[in-house]
Design an enzyme around this catalytic site. Structure first.
Site, PDB file in Angstrom:
ATOM      1  N   ASP A   1      -6.093  -9.238  -7.930  1.00  9.71           N
ATOM      2  CA  ASP A   1      -5.621  -7.954  -7.404  1.00  9.71           C
ATOM      3  C   ASP A   1      -4.276  -7.607  -8.033  1.00  9.71           C
ATOM      4  O   ASP A   1      -3.363  -8.434  -8.062  1.00  9.71           O
ATOM      5  CB  ASP A   1      -5.458  -8.052  -5.879  1.00  9.71           C
ATOM      6  CG  ASP A   1      -4.995  -6.749  -5.256  1.00  9.71           C
ATOM      7  OD1 ASP A   1      -5.845  -6.001  -4.749  1.00  9.71           O
ATOM      8  OD2 ASP A   1      -3.773  -6.478  -5.283  1.00  9.71           O
TER       9      ASP A   1
ATOM     10  N   TYR B   1       3.187  -2.773 -10.159  1.00 12.19           N
ATOM     11  CA  TYR B   1       3.672  -4.126 -10.401  1.00 12.19           C
ATOM     12  C   TYR B   1       4.112  -4.350 -11.844  1.00 12.19           C
ATOM     13  O   TYR B   1       4.783  -5.341 -12.137  1.00 12.19           O
ATOM     14  CB  TYR B   1       2.601  -5.156 -10.029  1.00 12.19           C
ATOM     15  CG  TYR B   1       2.073  -5.046  -8.623  1.00 12.19           C
ATOM     16  CD1 TYR B   1       2.789  -4.401  -7.614  1.00 12.19           C
ATOM     17  CD2 TYR B   1       0.828  -5.581  -8.287  1.00 12.19           C
ATOM     18  CE1 TYR B   1       2.279  -4.286  -6.323  1.00 12.19           C
ATOM     19  CE2 TYR B   1       0.318  -5.486  -7.001  1.00 12.19           C
ATOM     20  CZ  TYR B   1       1.049  -4.827  -6.035  1.00 12.19           C
ATOM     21  OH  TYR B   1       0.540  -4.718  -4.761  1.00 12.19           O
TER      22      TYR B   1
ATOM     23  N   LYS C   1      -4.565  -0.461  -8.545  1.00 13.56           N
ATOM     24  CA  LYS C   1      -4.161   0.570  -7.581  1.00 13.56           C
ATOM     25  C   LYS C   1      -3.402   1.701  -8.268  1.00 13.56           C
ATOM     26  O   LYS C   1      -2.655   1.485  -9.223  1.00 13.56           O
ATOM     27  CB  LYS C   1      -3.286  -0.034  -6.475  1.00 13.56           C
ATOM     28  CG  LYS C   1      -3.887  -1.227  -5.774  1.00 13.56           C
ATOM     29  CD  LYS C   1      -2.996  -1.721  -4.648  1.00 13.56           C
ATOM     30  CE  LYS C   1      -3.330  -3.147  -4.271  1.00 13.56           C
ATOM     31  NZ  LYS C   1      -2.880  -4.139  -5.257  1.00 13.56           N
TER      32      LYS C   1
ATOM     33  N   HIS D   1      -2.817   3.641  -3.501  1.00  7.91           N
ATOM     34  CA  HIS D   1      -1.901   2.597  -3.043  1.00  7.91           C
ATOM     35  C   HIS D   1      -1.205   2.910  -1.718  1.00  7.91           C
ATOM     36  O   HIS D   1      -0.815   2.004  -0.985  1.00  7.91           O
ATOM     37  CB  HIS D   1      -0.844   2.360  -4.135  1.00  7.91           C
ATOM     38  CG  HIS D   1      -0.253   0.984  -4.123  1.00  7.91           C
ATOM     39  ND1 HIS D   1       0.286   0.405  -5.242  1.00  7.91           N
ATOM     40  CD2 HIS D   1      -0.118   0.062  -3.142  1.00  7.91           C
ATOM     41  CE1 HIS D   1       0.729  -0.810  -4.939  1.00  7.91           C
ATOM     42  NE2 HIS D   1       0.495  -1.035  -3.672  1.00  7.91           N
TER      43      HIS D   1
END
Length: 299
Positions: free
Chosen positions: A65, A70, A95, A128
């Site tokens: 994931d 990120y 996401k 998200h």
């Protein structure tokens, strides 16, 4: 009774220490099977290429994931390729960040994320957050417009399943009214201190798979006296107890770690079962605390 009898399907993976990881899968409403255990990635605590490769090749992890936010999509793609595991054997979730919400922006962002990671499709693609960053438009309008883009990406096969993250019941209700495809997954914060019972029940009622992140409450559960007592009883670590509790509740669970030892420890949760009394005791720890984002005030 072991997990193979409790859940719909299992994937058997040989581990380097000759033990075997049985990872049950949970069916989505479209027939796909998502592994109930996965490895989360994050910009918090850094990113470890070696840890990802280790999880895939030595621990039998097949569910990864991540998110554009990120900042590790390209590196993660390199790790997936280095592992040598065929793409069809992996479950990859990505996401969409609110800065890319809107019809055109969402479609472009998804394709760009695929390109960054070096994959042709995502197994699961999530919105998200329920809030938007677009002035002059309601969150509901932007969510609906963005979801229509995800519906098209789903129809085109770029995303094998689509879902949301951090959505509450009223967000899901509005999306159901405004669009045609009900989210396949809702990924939210879930651990013994944060158990959104009404949301979980709603998702079950609507055929939405409930997925939990931060199963260790960013480490806060690891020193809880009740968790420690139960861990001692089963001769397991506090982390294993909490991950097992989440999985035994039928929740798709994605603990994060960049340390190989912790990743291996977190995977070893399918060789024991918590008794009903201990499940209930951990369930009684709910105190409504959030250790991450709280979507309560998002309209």
């Amino acid at each position: 009774m072991d997990d193979r009898n409790q859940l719909p399907s299992t994937a058997q993976v040989n581990m380097s220490d000759t033990s075997v990881l049985y990872c049950p899968t949970v069916p989505l409403s479209n027939g796909l099977q998502i592994p109930i255990f996965g490895l989360g990635t994050s910009h918090f605590g850094g990113y470890s290429h070696d840890a990802i490769v280790y999880a895939l090749t030595e621990c039998g992890v097949r569910h990864i994931d991540t998110a554009k936010r990120y900042g590790c999509e390209e590196k993660l793609g390199q790790a997936l390729r280095e592992s040598g595991i065929p793409r069809m054997d992996l479950w990859v979730t990505d996401k969409l960040w609110p800065g890319d919400y809107g019809y055109e922006a969402a479609k472009k962002a998804c394709i760009d994320s695929c390109s960054q990671m070096g994959v042709k499709y995502f197994d699961l693609f999530l919105m998200h957050w329920p809030g938007s960053m677009r002035p002059g438009c309601s969150n509901r309008e932007v969510r609906a417009e963005t979801w229509r883009a995800l519906e098209e990406l789903y129809e085109e096969g770029v995303c094998r399943a689509i879902g949301v993250s951090n959505f509450l019941v009223h967000h899901l209700e509005q999306l159901k009214e405004d669009c045609s495809v009900v989210p396949h997954v809702n990924q939210v914060e879930y651990h013994p201190f944060q158990q959104p019972k009404r949301l979980k029940e709603y998702c079950q009622q609507e055929g939405i798979v409930f997925e939990g992140y931060s199963p260790l409450a960013k480490g806060q559960v690891l020193s809880d006296p009740t968790v420690l007592q139960i861990a001692e009883k089963y001769r397991r670590t506090p982390a294993q107890i909490c991950i097992r509790w989440s999985i035994q509740n039928g929740v798709v669970t994605i603990p994060k770690s960049v340390k190989e030892k912790r990743i291996k420890e977190n995977c070893q949760v399918f060789g024991f079962q918590l008794e009903e009394l201990d499940m209930a005791t951990l369930g009684s720890l709910h105190d409504e605390r959030h250790v991450t984002w709280d979507p309560t005030d998002v309209e």
